[in-house]
Design a protein around this motif. Structure first.
Motif, short mmCIF file in Angstrom:
data_model
loop_
_atom_site.label_atom_id
_atom_site.label_comp_id
_atom_site.label_asym_id
_atom_site.label_seq_id
_atom_site.Cartn_x
_atom_site.Cartn_y
_atom_site.Cartn_z
N VAL A 75 7.06 -40.61 18.27
CA VAL A 75 7.91 -40.59 19.60
C VAL A 75 7.14 -40.82 20.55
O VAL A 75 7.81 -41.54 21.63
N LEU A 76 6.09 -40.55 20.75
CA LEU A 76 5.32 -40.98 22.14
C LEU A 76 5.21 -42.44 22.08
O LEU A 76 4.98 -43.25 23.37
N ARG A 77 4.74 -43.03 20.80
CA ARG A 77 4.84 -44.59 20.85
C ARG A 77 6.07 -45.15 21.70
O ARG A 77 5.99 -46.11 22.29
N ARG A 78 7.12 -44.52 21.07
CA ARG A 78 8.47 -45.14 21.52
C ARG A 78 8.52 -44.88 23.01
O ARG A 78 9.25 -46.11 23.60
N LEU A 79 8.31 -43.76 23.45
CA LEU A 79 8.27 -43.62 25.00
C LEU A 79 7.49 -44.46 25.71
O LEU A 79 8.09 -45.10 26.74
N LEU A 80 6.42 -44.72 25.24
CA LEU A 80 5.56 -45.83 25.86
C LEU A 80 6.10 -47.36 25.98
O LEU A 80 6.15 -47.88 26.92
N VAL A 81 6.87 -47.74 24.90
CA VAL A 81 7.56 -48.79 24.87
C VAL A 81 8.54 -48.85 25.81
O VAL A 81 8.84 -49.90 26.76
N VAL A 82 9.55 -47.75 26.07
CA VAL A 82 10.54 -47.83 26.89
C VAL A 82 9.75 -47.95 28.13
O VAL A 82 10.26 -48.51 29.28
N ALA A 83 8.62 -47.03 28.47
CA ALA A 83 7.98 -47.12 29.91
C ALA A 83 7.77 -48.56 30.22
O ALA A 83 8.00 -49.05 31.24
N THR A 84 7.22 -49.20 29.33
CA THR A 84 6.86 -50.46 29.59
C THR A 84 7.66 -51.53 29.82
O THR A 84 7.71 -52.40 30.71
N ASN A 85 8.78 -51.42 29.19
CA ASN A 85 10.04 -52.19 29.43
C ASN A 85 10.42 -51.97 30.82
O ASN A 85 10.99 -52.72 31.66
N ARG A 86 10.45 -50.76 31.14
CA ARG A 86 10.78 -50.25 32.58
C ARG A 86 10.10 -50.80 33.50
O ARG A 86 10.40 -51.28 34.77
N TYR A 87 8.83 -51.02 33.34
CA TYR A 87 7.88 -51.71 34.45
C TYR A 87 8.42 -53.25 34.52
O TYR A 87 8.27 -53.78 35.63
N ALA A 88 8.92 -53.72 33.35
CA ALA A 88 9.07 -55.09 33.42
C ALA A 88 10.12 -55.30 34.29
O ALA A 88 10.25 -56.24 34.98
N GLU A 147 -5.17 -39.81 18.95
CA GLU A 147 -4.20 -40.62 19.06
C GLU A 147 -2.87 -40.12 20.00
O GLU A 147 -2.33 -40.47 21.08
N PHE A 148 -2.66 -38.82 19.57
CA PHE A 148 -1.51 -38.12 20.50
C PHE A 148 -2.14 -38.03 22.05
O PHE A 148 -1.31 -38.25 22.92
N SER A 149 -3.34 -37.57 22.14
CA SER A 149 -3.86 -37.27 23.30
C SER A 149 -3.76 -38.87 24.37
O SER A 149 -3.57 -38.99 25.42
N THR A 150 -4.30 -39.88 23.64
CA THR A 150 -4.31 -41.12 24.28
C THR A 150 -3.06 -41.63 24.67
O THR A 150 -2.66 -41.95 25.82
N LEU A 151 -1.92 -41.48 23.86
CA LEU A 151 -0.46 -41.67 24.01
C LEU A 151 0.04 -40.92 25.17
O LEU A 151 0.68 -41.37 26.30
N LEU A 152 -0.25 -39.72 25.02
CA LEU A 152 0.14 -38.92 25.96
C LEU A 152 -0.49 -39.13 27.46
O LEU A 152 0.26 -39.24 28.51
N ARG A 153 -1.58 -39.52 27.50
CA ARG A 153 -2.23 -39.94 28.57
C ARG A 153 -1.56 -41.09 29.26
O ARG A 153 -1.31 -41.10 30.55
N GLY A 154 -1.29 -41.93 28.36
CA GLY A 154 -0.73 -43.18 28.94
C GLY A 154 0.93 -42.95 29.24
O GLY A 154 1.28 -43.37 30.24
N LEU A 155 1.69 -42.02 28.74
CA LEU A 155 3.05 -41.72 29.40
C LEU A 155 2.89 -40.93 30.60
O LEU A 155 3.77 -41.13 31.55
N VAL A 156 1.85 -40.02 30.69
CA VAL A 156 1.94 -39.37 32.02
C VAL A 156 1.42 -40.35 33.03
O VAL A 156 2.02 -40.14 34.29
N SER A 157 0.75 -41.30 32.89
CA SER A 157 0.12 -42.17 33.78
C SER A 157 1.39 -43.21 34.28
O SER A 157 1.48 -43.60 35.37
N LEU A 158 2.09 -43.59 33.17
CA LEU A 158 3.24 -44.51 33.83
C LEU A 158 4.50 -43.79 33.92
O LEU A 158 5.22 -44.62 34.67
N GLY A 159 4.87 -42.75 33.43
CA GLY A 159 6.16 -42.22 33.60
C GLY A 159 6.61 -41.79 34.88
O GLY A 159 7.86 -42.00 35.12
N ARG A 160 5.83 -41.48 35.64
CA ARG A 160 6.39 -40.98 36.92
C ARG A 160 7.01 -41.87 37.90
O ARG A 160 7.85 -41.74 38.61
N ALA A 161 6.65 -43.46 37.93
CA ALA A 161 7.31 -44.23 38.80
C ALA A 161 8.60 -44.86 37.92
O ALA A 161 9.49 -45.61 38.50
#
Ligand SMILES: Nc1ncnc2c1ncn2[C@@H]1O[C@H](COP(=O)(O)OP(=O)(O)OP(=O)(O)O)[C@@H](O)[C@H]1O
Length: 289
Positions: free
Chosen positions: A104-117, A158-172
């Motif tokens: 689920v974290l991987r999928r959330l990161l994909v969504v976050a990346t799409n949103r940045y695009a 892996e969980f911690s790395t993905l979470l760190r990614g989501l926390v840094s990308l998600g806010r914007a």
């Protein structure tokens, strides 16, 4: 005189019209003034010893998010019962399953990346109210279960790395994260992760060091330490907002009955015939922007 009895509305507005872009009421400060959070642009970390009142704060956020239009919940709760009342209205509810948590974290990161695009294509830096894009709120109760207990060391990392990614990308991009832990220690909340949370709430801690791990180094020495909160004062915390000074608060408290009532009402407002249409089958939820 003729009176007209209004017919039942075909669709009831959520909230009505409540939004994650609205300030979230979470309790009062020491002067009795209401305290609001803008979780949409700031992630929230809440930590403190068991029974301090973290779940109370998280349930305030969950309740607000559940009642919001165009807002989706992704819930991680290895203990099942803390966030369980909200599971029927969540896009995903992850119990003690590290594989699912990582997926689920991987999928959330994909969504976050799409949103940045999307933001880049629209010459924007952050999502705003009125963009029409859903807000996806990720809530994790007991971070340590996923980062230190369940699964193998490699999965926890892996969980911690993905979470760190989501926390840094998600806010914007309209994907804030709210996380809670009973274990304010460096292995669970390294400074590099903590500092990505714009809001930090320290509920009662057993030591100055634990309080500093949540709020940031040096605050205890300046007199702001959650170790001075009485064990009988559940729901009391120090709340630090990025760039500010810790503020003593008392979180608003929802009983289990309140929580189930709000969750049931929110689930009803989100029924497919309502104004907000969640995924029909949670396993097929479509999180892409
Ligand atoms: N804001 C509050 N006002 C009054 N009582 C509260 C408040 N928050 C919590 N409590 C009381 O403290 C108890 C424990 O609270 P809560 O479950 O939120 O703590 P917690 O920090 O999440 O604990 P755990 O880490 O074990 O999940 C509640 O059952 C309730 O009785």
């Amino acid at each position: 005189m003729t009176t007209t009895i209004p017919t039942t509305a075909a669709a009831v507005p959520v909230g009505p019209g409540l939004s994650m872009f609205d300030p979230i009421f979470i309790g009062i400060d020491e002067f009795g003034q209401p305290v609001y959070l803008d979780v949409i642009y700031r992630n929230l970390l809440t930590a403190g010893e068991p029974g301090g009142g973290k779940s109370g704060l998280i349930n305030n956020i969950c309740g607000h998010a559940a009642l919001c239009d165009n807002t989706r919940l992704v819930l991680f709760d290895a203990k099942l019962v803390e966030l369980g009342p909200w599971r029927d209205l969540a896009d995903a509810f992850i119990g003690p399953d590290i594989d699912q948590a990582i997926e689920v974290l991987r999928r959330l990161l994909v969504v976050a990346t799409n949103r940045y695009a999307w933001l880049l294509a629209n010459r924007r830096r952050k999502l705003a109210d009125g963009d029409g894009m859903s807000v996806i709120v990720t809530i994790i109760d007991e971070l340590a279960m996923f980062s230190t207990v369940l699964g193998t060391k490699a999965q926890q990392e892996e969980f911690s790395t993905l979470l760190r990614g989501l926390v840094s990308l998600g806010r914007a991009c309209g994907m804030p994260v709210v996380a809670a832990t009973q274990r304010p220690s460096w292995d669970i909340i390294p400074a590099s992760l903590r500092d990505l949370f714009g809001y930090r709430a320290a509920f009662r801690c057993t030591s100055l060091n634990s309080s500093n791990i949540i709020l940031g180094q040096g605050w205890a020495e300046q007199g702001y330490t959650a170790s001075d909160i009485s064990p009988t004062n559940q729901g009391a915390a120090y709340l630090l907002a990025e760039g500010g000074v810790p503020r003593r608060i008392k979180a608003a408290y929802l009983t289990d009955t309140d929580i189930y009532n709000i969750a049931d009402y929110a689930a009803w407002t989100r029924r497919p015939s309502g104004t907000s249409t969640p995924a029909v089958n949670p396993t097929e939820w479509e999180m892409a922007a």
